[in-house]
Design an enzyme around this catalytic site. Structure first.
Site, PDB file in Angstrom:
ATOM      1  CE1 TYR A 136     138.009 111.484 -20.460  1.00 38.47           C
ATOM      2  CE2 TYR A 136     138.616 113.785 -20.166  1.00 38.47           C
ATOM      3  CZ  TYR A 136     138.908 112.444 -20.023  1.00 38.47           C
ATOM      4  OH  TYR A 136     140.089 112.064 -19.433  1.00 38.47           O
TER       5      TYR A 136
ATOM      6  CB  ALA B 254     129.706 116.292 -17.715  1.00 38.68           C
ATOM      7  CB  SER B 255     131.456 111.251 -17.629  1.00 37.92           C
ATOM      8  OG  SER B 255     132.655 111.384 -18.374  1.00 37.92           O
ATOM      9  CE  LYS B 256     137.964 110.456 -17.066  1.00 40.76           C
ATOM     10  NZ  LYS B 256     138.644 109.272 -16.527  1.00 40.76           N
TER      11      LYS B 256
ATOM     12  CB  ILE C 136     149.459 112.035 -18.722  1.00 35.49           C
ATOM     13  CG1 ILE C 136     149.134 112.667 -17.361  1.00 35.49           C
ATOM     14  CG2 ILE C 136     150.443 110.890 -18.571  1.00 35.49           C
ATOM     15  CD1 ILE C 136     150.321 113.215 -16.603  1.00 35.49           C
TER      16      ILE C 136
END
Length: 289
Positions: A198, A200-202, A231
């Site tokens: 997650y 790394a993809s961001k 959030i």
């Protein structure tokens, strides 16, 4: 009162049936923007009874978050209609690249060419390199696999890139001269143990966005990235919410509306000289970590 000069613009927003996406749709709608809302409800990981119970109790946690993911978008449509704002919607799995052009086709047919692109959809499954970090609790942390890595990058990075590519192609075809792209990352993109693919993809989104800002600026398009801190979109448990609030300089957990308001600013005329930037939107949480 500041005039954002957004009235009459058309925005395409992904991941808009709950959380940050839904809040962003409402915030832009309030500025007179015509909103095309895309969403996708993945196969549920819990039974219908478990999801219903979590929604009834309203207590944060993985089951409640997954229940929010299953939200029908009619509730958002109803809010738009009550406020006399314009919205059109389409459910589409953006892991399927053929759906991307279909979104733009549908938006152009219903509302007109896309001026504003908000990429907000996401895929998140907790992963780790370390066998000792795996767990079989409610949410689960799993050893990373090729298929899980591919799923994160297909949805979180590739789809964002293709959305921007199709946006620019249609933008030029339609002879537009003003545009905004806002991509959603995370304040943990630089490093997120136990959520490695997650993160790394961001991080890839951030790099692609900077390149897009460099290449699209000559066409009148700004490209910026929002990196939210914690959030409350449903996943934060009451216990974790208390701890996060203690670690946040502004003293609370963020709300989807907090992120939506920053997105409106990035789309506004007031942000015309801001591009290629990453804004941490988390009440100062990242500074204290």
């Amino acid at each position: 009162m500041i005039d954002t000069k957004l009235k009459g613009k058309v925005a395409l927003i992904t991941g808009a049936n709950h959380g940050i996406g839904a809040a962003t749709a409402l915030a832009l709608g309030a500025q007179g923007v015509k909103v095309f809302a895309s969403f996708f409800r993945p196969p549920p990981q819990y039974s219908e009874a478990e999801l219903r119970k979590a929604e009834e109790t309203g207590l944060g946690g993985d089951v409640f978050y997954r229940a929010m993911q299953q939200n029908p978008i009619e509730h958002l449509v109803n809010q738009f209609e009550e406020e006399d704002m314009r919205i059109s919607v389409l459910e589409a799995d953006l892991a399927d690249e053929t759906n991307i052009s279909k979104l733009f086709d549908a938006c152009e047919k219903k509302l007109g060419p896309v001026d504003i692109l908000i990429n907000n959809h996401t895929h998140c499954v907790l992963e780790t390199f370390d066998p000792e970090q795996t767990s079989k609790d409610e949410r689960g942390i799993f050893l990373t696999t090729a298929s899980s890595i591919d799923a994160h990058f297909t949805i979180n990075a590739r789809a964002y890139v293709l959305m921007m590519q199709v946006y620019l192609k249609r933008y030029l075809k339609n002879g537009l001269s003003w545009g905004r792209i806002v991509n959603t990352s995370t304040d943990a993109a630089h490093c997120h143990p136990r959520n490695i693919s997650y993160a790394a993809s961001k991080h890839a989104i951030e790099s692609y966005s900077r390149s897009a800002a460099c290449e699209m600026g000559k066409y009148g398009i700004t490209v910026n990235v929002i990196a939210p801190g914690p959030i409350q979109t449903g996943y934060i448990t009451p216990e974790a919410e208390k701890e996060i609030a203690k670690s946040t300089p502004l003293g609370r957990v963020g709300k989807p509306e907090d992120v939506a308001d920053v997105t409106v600013f990035l789309c506004s005329e007031q942000a015309r000289w801001l591009t290629g930037q990453l804004l941490y939107v988390g009440g100062g949480y990242r500074m204290s970590q």
